[in-house]
Design a protein around this motif. Structure first.
Motif, PDB file in Angstrom:
ATOM      1  N   GLY A 203      37.582 -32.223  -9.467  1.00 34.76           N
ATOM      2  CA  GLY A 203      36.306 -31.596  -9.782  1.00 34.76           C
ATOM      3  C   GLY A 203      35.447 -31.297  -8.575  1.00 34.76           C
ATOM      4  N   ILE A 204      36.035 -31.251  -7.388  1.00 36.21           N
ATOM      5  CA  ILE A 204      35.278 -30.950  -6.169  1.00 36.21           C
ATOM      6  C   ILE A 204      35.537 -29.498  -5.783  1.00 36.21           C
ATOM      7  CG2 ILE A 204      34.889 -31.563  -3.751  1.00 36.21           C
ATOM      8  CD1 ILE A 204      36.172 -34.281  -4.361  1.00 36.21           C
ATOM      9  N   PRO A 205      34.493 -28.685  -5.603  1.00 38.96           N
ATOM     10  CA  PRO A 205      34.724 -27.297  -5.185  1.00 38.96           C
ATOM     11  C   PRO A 205      35.331 -27.233  -3.781  1.00 38.96           C
ATOM     12  CG  PRO A 205      32.380 -27.808  -5.157  1.00 38.96           C
ATOM     13  CD  PRO A 205      33.061 -28.976  -5.790  1.00 38.96           C
ATOM     14  N   VAL A 206      36.359 -26.410  -3.626  1.00 38.59           N
ATOM     15  CA  VAL A 206      37.039 -26.252  -2.352  1.00 38.59           C
ATOM     16  C   VAL A 206      36.917 -24.805  -1.901  1.00 38.59           C
ATOM     17  CG1 VAL A 206      39.241 -26.368  -1.121  1.00 38.59           C
ATOM     18  CG2 VAL A 206      38.690 -28.080  -2.873  1.00 38.59           C
ATOM     19  N   ILE A 207      36.435 -24.608  -0.687  1.00 38.62           N
ATOM     20  CA  ILE A 207      36.377 -23.279  -0.081  1.00 38.62           C
ATOM     21  C   ILE A 207      37.492 -23.222   0.957  1.00 38.62           C
ATOM     22  CG2 ILE A 207      35.012 -21.724   1.361  1.00 38.62           C
ATOM     23  CD1 ILE A 207      32.714 -23.768  -0.201  1.00 38.62           C
ATOM     24  N   VAL A 208      38.361 -22.234   0.864  1.00 42.04           N
ATOM     25  CA  VAL A 208      39.452 -22.096   1.827  1.00 42.04           C
ATOM     26  C   VAL A 208      39.121 -20.960   2.787  1.00 42.04           C
ATOM     27  CG1 VAL A 208      41.200 -23.065   0.307  1.00 42.04           C
ATOM     28  CG2 VAL A 208      40.761 -20.613   0.236  1.00 42.04           C
ATOM     29  N   SER A 209      39.499 -21.163   4.047  1.00 42.12           N
ATOM     30  CA  SER A 209      39.186 -20.161   5.065  1.00 42.12           C
ATOM     31  C   SER A 209      40.462 -19.756   5.791  1.00 42.12           C
ATOM     32  CB  SER A 209      38.168 -20.717   6.065  1.00 42.12           C
ATOM     33  OG  SER A 209      37.840 -19.746   7.033  1.00 42.12           O
ATOM     34  N   GLU A 210      40.767 -18.463   5.758  1.00 43.74           N
ATOM     35  CA  GLU A 210      41.890 -17.897   6.497  1.00 43.74           C
ATOM     36  C   GLU A 210      41.376 -17.466   7.866  1.00 43.74           C
ATOM     37  OE1 GLU A 210      45.152 -17.229   5.943  1.00 43.74           O
ATOM     38  OE2 GLU A 210      45.305 -18.161   3.961  1.00 43.74           O
ATOM     39  N   ARG A 211      42.101 -17.851   8.926  1.00 40.86           N
ATOM     40  CA  ARG A 211      41.598 -17.650  10.280  1.00 40.86           C
ATOM     41  C   ARG A 211      42.454 -16.708  11.113  1.00 40.86           C
ATOM     42  NH1 ARG A 211      36.759 -18.929   9.428  1.00 40.86           N
ATOM     43  NH2 ARG A 211      36.409 -18.998  11.678  1.00 40.86           N
TER      44      ARG A 211
ATOM     45  N   LEU B  24      31.376 -30.926  -1.618  1.00 42.05           N
ATOM     46  CA  LEU B  24      32.263 -29.778  -1.491  1.00 42.05           C
ATOM     47  C   LEU B  24      33.146 -29.969  -0.268  1.00 42.05           C
ATOM     48  CD1 LEU B  24      30.573 -26.695   0.096  1.00 42.05           C
ATOM     49  CD2 LEU B  24      29.300 -28.798  -0.231  1.00 42.05           C
ATOM     50  N   ILE B  25      34.243 -29.212  -0.241  1.00 42.72           N
ATOM     51  CA  ILE B  25      35.227 -29.307   0.826  1.00 42.72           C
ATOM     52  C   ILE B  25      35.467 -27.904   1.371  1.00 42.72           C
ATOM     53  CG2 ILE B  25      37.630 -29.881   1.390  1.00 42.72           C
ATOM     54  CD1 ILE B  25      37.512 -31.840  -1.038  1.00 42.72           C
ATOM     55  N   ILE B  26      35.517 -27.790   2.694  1.00 43.87           N
ATOM     56  CA  ILE B  26      35.863 -26.519   3.332  1.00 43.87           C
ATOM     57  C   ILE B  26      37.116 -26.758   4.161  1.00 43.87           C
ATOM     58  CG2 ILE B  26      35.081 -24.626   4.793  1.00 43.87           C
ATOM     59  CD1 ILE B  26      32.224 -25.501   4.254  1.00 43.87           C
ATOM     60  N   SER B  27      38.164 -26.009   3.867  1.00 41.22           N
ATOM     61  CA  SER B  27      39.444 -26.176   4.540  1.00 41.22           C
ATOM     62  C   SER B  27      39.762 -24.947   5.383  1.00 41.22           C
ATOM     63  CB  SER B  27      40.548 -26.407   3.499  1.00 41.22           C
ATOM     64  OG  SER B  27      41.817 -26.503   4.112  1.00 41.22           O
ATOM     65  N   PHE B  28      40.415 -25.170   6.522  1.00 40.52           N
ATOM     66  CA  PHE B  28      40.717 -24.108   7.469  1.00 40.52           C
ATOM     67  C   PHE B  28      42.215 -24.028   7.745  1.00 40.52           C
ATOM     68  CE2 PHE B  28      36.350 -25.144   8.027  1.00 40.52           C
ATOM     69  CZ  PHE B  28      35.712 -23.996   8.471  1.00 40.52           C
TER      70      PHE B  28
ATOM     71  N   LYS C 153      21.030 -35.207   1.277  1.00 41.19           N
ATOM     72  CA  LYS C 153      22.044 -35.978   0.578  1.00 41.19           C
ATOM     73  C   LYS C 153      23.385 -35.265   0.500  1.00 41.19           C
ATOM     74  CE  LYS C 153      18.573 -38.144  -2.420  1.00 41.19           C
ATOM     75  NZ  LYS C 153      18.146 -38.362  -3.827  1.00 41.19           N
ATOM     76  N   LEU C 154      23.432 -34.013   0.900  1.00 41.47           N
ATOM     77  CA  LEU C 154      24.654 -33.241   0.729  1.00 41.47           C
ATOM     78  C   LEU C 154      25.790 -33.839   1.558  1.00 41.47           C
ATOM     79  CD1 LEU C 154      25.402 -30.693  -0.871  1.00 41.47           C
ATOM     80  CD2 LEU C 154      25.157 -29.407   1.241  1.00 41.47           C
ATOM     81  N   ARG C 155      26.949 -33.960   0.930  1.00 40.11           N
ATOM     82  CA  ARG C 155      28.129 -34.516   1.582  1.00 40.11           C
ATOM     83  C   ARG C 155      29.188 -33.408   1.663  1.00 40.11           C
ATOM     84  NH1 ARG C 155      27.917 -40.099   1.610  1.00 40.11           N
ATOM     85  NH2 ARG C 155      30.162 -40.254   1.908  1.00 40.11           N
ATOM     86  N   VAL C 156      29.557 -33.059   2.880  1.00 36.12           N
ATOM     87  CA  VAL C 156      30.505 -31.973   3.102  1.00 36.12           C
ATOM     88  C   VAL C 156      31.697 -32.510   3.886  1.00 36.12           C
ATOM     89  CG1 VAL C 156      30.861 -29.678   4.067  1.00 36.12           C
ATOM     90  CG2 VAL C 156      28.612 -30.316   3.180  1.00 36.12           C
ATOM     91  N   ALA C 157      32.904 -32.213   3.402  1.00 37.28           N
ATOM     92  CA  ALA C 157      34.123 -32.544   4.133  1.00 37.28           C
ATOM     93  C   ALA C 157      34.745 -31.256   4.645  1.00 37.28           C
ATOM     94  CB  ALA C 157      35.108 -33.287   3.236  1.00 37.28           C
ATOM     95  N   MET C 158      35.138 -31.254   5.913  1.00 35.29           N
ATOM     96  CA  MET C 158      35.794 -30.102   6.530  1.00 35.29           C
ATOM     97  C   MET C 158      37.187 -30.549   6.959  1.00 35.29           C
ATOM     98  SD  MET C 158      32.513 -28.783   8.751  1.00 35.29           S
ATOM     99  CE  MET C 158      33.022 -27.079   8.865  1.00 35.29           C
ATOM    100  N   VAL C 159      38.203 -29.742   6.652  1.00 33.95           N
ATOM    101  CA  VAL C 159      39.592 -30.158   6.863  1.00 33.95           C
ATOM    102  C   VAL C 159      40.293 -29.140   7.759  1.00 33.95           C
ATOM    103  CG1 VAL C 159      41.694 -30.936   5.712  1.00 33.95           C
ATOM    104  CG2 VAL C 159      39.515 -31.005   4.476  1.00 33.95           C
ATOM    105  N   LEU C 160      41.028 -29.638   8.748  1.00 29.35           N
ATOM    106  CA  LEU C 160      41.833 -28.779   9.607  1.00 29.35           C
ATOM    107  C   LEU C 160      42.888 -29.638  10.302  1.00 29.35           C
ATOM    108  CD1 LEU C 160      39.877 -27.745  12.845  1.00 29.35           C
ATOM    109  CD2 LEU C 160      39.377 -29.772  11.481  1.00 29.35           C
ATOM    110  N   PRO C 161      43.906 -29.026  10.909  1.00 34.80           N
ATOM    111  CA  PRO C 161      44.995 -29.825  11.485  1.00 34.80           C
ATOM    112  C   PRO C 161      44.574 -30.750  12.620  1.00 34.80           C
ATOM    113  CG  PRO C 161      45.709 -27.568  11.138  1.00 34.80           C
ATOM    114  CD  PRO C 161      44.228 -27.582  10.908  1.00 34.80           C
TER     115      PRO C 161
END
Length: 392
Positions: free
Chosen positions: A138-146, A118-122, A26-34
């Motif tokens: 209220g959504i946890p966001v994990i940011v990733s420096e590349r 949760l959201i993971i952004s790059f 059931k886990l819903r994950v959004a990943m964001v990048l350009p």
């Protein structure tokens, strides 16, 4: 010191994520990048999204790009690709501000409609936009420096926003310890160092013996291809049967081809553009060189090592020094030292037994960065986020 990627004690990548709760389906994950073009971050997102989709998770990849052009890297059809059609382009200040506000608004609407767990952004600017868009949701966001945040400048405004907003992120992911240490503890509530994985295409058909030195990357100053051309020019006459092929595209093409021609290397150095498919440059290469002034990690270096190619790299910050043990699985030369790079060139292409020895060592060393080991680290991130939210 090379990174130790031994599995964390008690980690089992096959177990359900989150304290035994059956939440994986059931886990819903959004990943964001350009965007989803060629590049290290795009390859990482595609790789992770595919694996999580195979588990039955609902995975969406949200990009700022427009159009329906196919992604450069294969993406599982179960992954929901959401293109917002607000691509990043250079523009004057007022339009840039207006477009940034529009991106935040569209991202926020996407997150509200998709309701990810949760959201993971790059990438820095995308991370800032994502954190602005998720305020009070209220959504946890994990940011990733590349990249190397010390040398890759994003401008005073984005740097200020990063300092203000990163403390509100659930956590920060970097690819090296050196990059993580550039962020003071107050900017990272939690942190994980996760290198890029090695995930070579299975349909590669290596054809060695072409006497080709390969380099790969966007044609920008960061990649140091101007230094590479100077180094190759110094040994070209001594090794007349060797050629240099620089794969990639970018704004420095005209300047680099003019430099090549001025050095008298028109027939010895090729710029074929972006490879037709990921990793195809490996098929014809006999040696790989990384000439970057700085890196976030340098995934192409590890791909070359995994393919058993002998490699040479500037010991730039960050990445190469964590992958290569000099003389065992590759050659490291002082960062930016063209003379040292030329000497390493001549030594390696003039010694077939050394190429074979370093190539074998590289292939063995690359096993530290298998897909399975890297996914264990990303699963640790997911467990932390799910545990934080609690049951249900």
């Amino acid at each position: 010191m090379p990174i130790d990627l031994a599995p964390t004690a008690g980690t089992d990548p096959a177990r359900p994520i989150g304290d035994g709760a059956s939440v994986t389906a059931k886990l819903r994950v959004a990943m964001v990048l350009p965007g989803l073009g060629p590049g290290g971050s795009e390859g990482v997102v595609s790789f992770i999204a595919n694996i999580w989709a195979e588990r039955g998770w609902h995975v969406s990849v949200v990009t700022l790009e427009g159009g329906l052009a196919p992604a450069y890297y294969p993406i599982d059809p179960r992954v929901d690709i959401r293109r917002l059609d607000v691509p990043v382009r250079r523009s004057h200040l007022l339009r840039a501000l207006w477009m940034a506000a529009k991106r935040v608004r569209l991202l926020r609407r996407e997150f509200q409609l998709g309701s990810p767990d949760l959201i993971i952004s790059f990438l820095t600017r995308t991370n800032v936009l994502t954190l602005l868009a998720t305020r009070d949701l209220g959504i946890p966001v994990i940011v990733s420096e590349r990249n190397n945040p010390e040398l890759q400048t994003v401008g005073p405004t984005w740097s200020w926003l990063r300092r203000r907003l990163y403390p509100s992120a659930f956590g920060l992911v970097t690819m090296t310890k050196g990059a993580m240490n550039l962020f003071p503890p107050k900017l990272r509530a939690r942190d994980w160092v996760i290198p890029n994985q090695v995930n070579l295409p299975t349909d590669l058909q290596p054809n060695r013996g072409n006497k080709i030195v390969a380099a790969v990357g966007r044609l920008v100053p960061q990649k140091g291809f101007d230094l590479l051309l100077d180094a190759f020019a110094r040994i070209a006459a001594t090794h007349p049967d060797w050629s240099l092929v620089i794969w990639g595209e970018g704004p420095e093409r005209n300047r680099l081809t003019a430099q090549r021609d001025k050095l008298g290397l028109r027939d010895r150095v090729l710029f074929p553009g972006v490879s037709e498919r990921p990793g195809v440059w490996i098929e014809t290469a006999d040696v790989f060189v990384l000439s970057s002034r700085y890196e976030g990690w340098g995934i192409v270096l590890m791909e070359a090592m995994a393919a058993g190619l002998p490699v040479i790299a500037f010991d730039c910050r960050f990445g190469p020094g964590e992958m290569i043990t000099d003389g065992e699985d590759g050659l490291l030369v002082p960062s930016g030292d063209v003379d040292a790079l030329a000497t390493a060139f001549s030594r390696l292409i003039g010694d077939e037994s050394l190429r074979r020895q370093l190539g074998d060592g590289a292939a063995h060393s690359a096993l530290r960065f298998t897909s399975e080991r890297i996914m264990e680290r990303w699963d640790e991130v997911i467990r932390a986020a799910v545990a934080r939210q609690g049951p249900g």
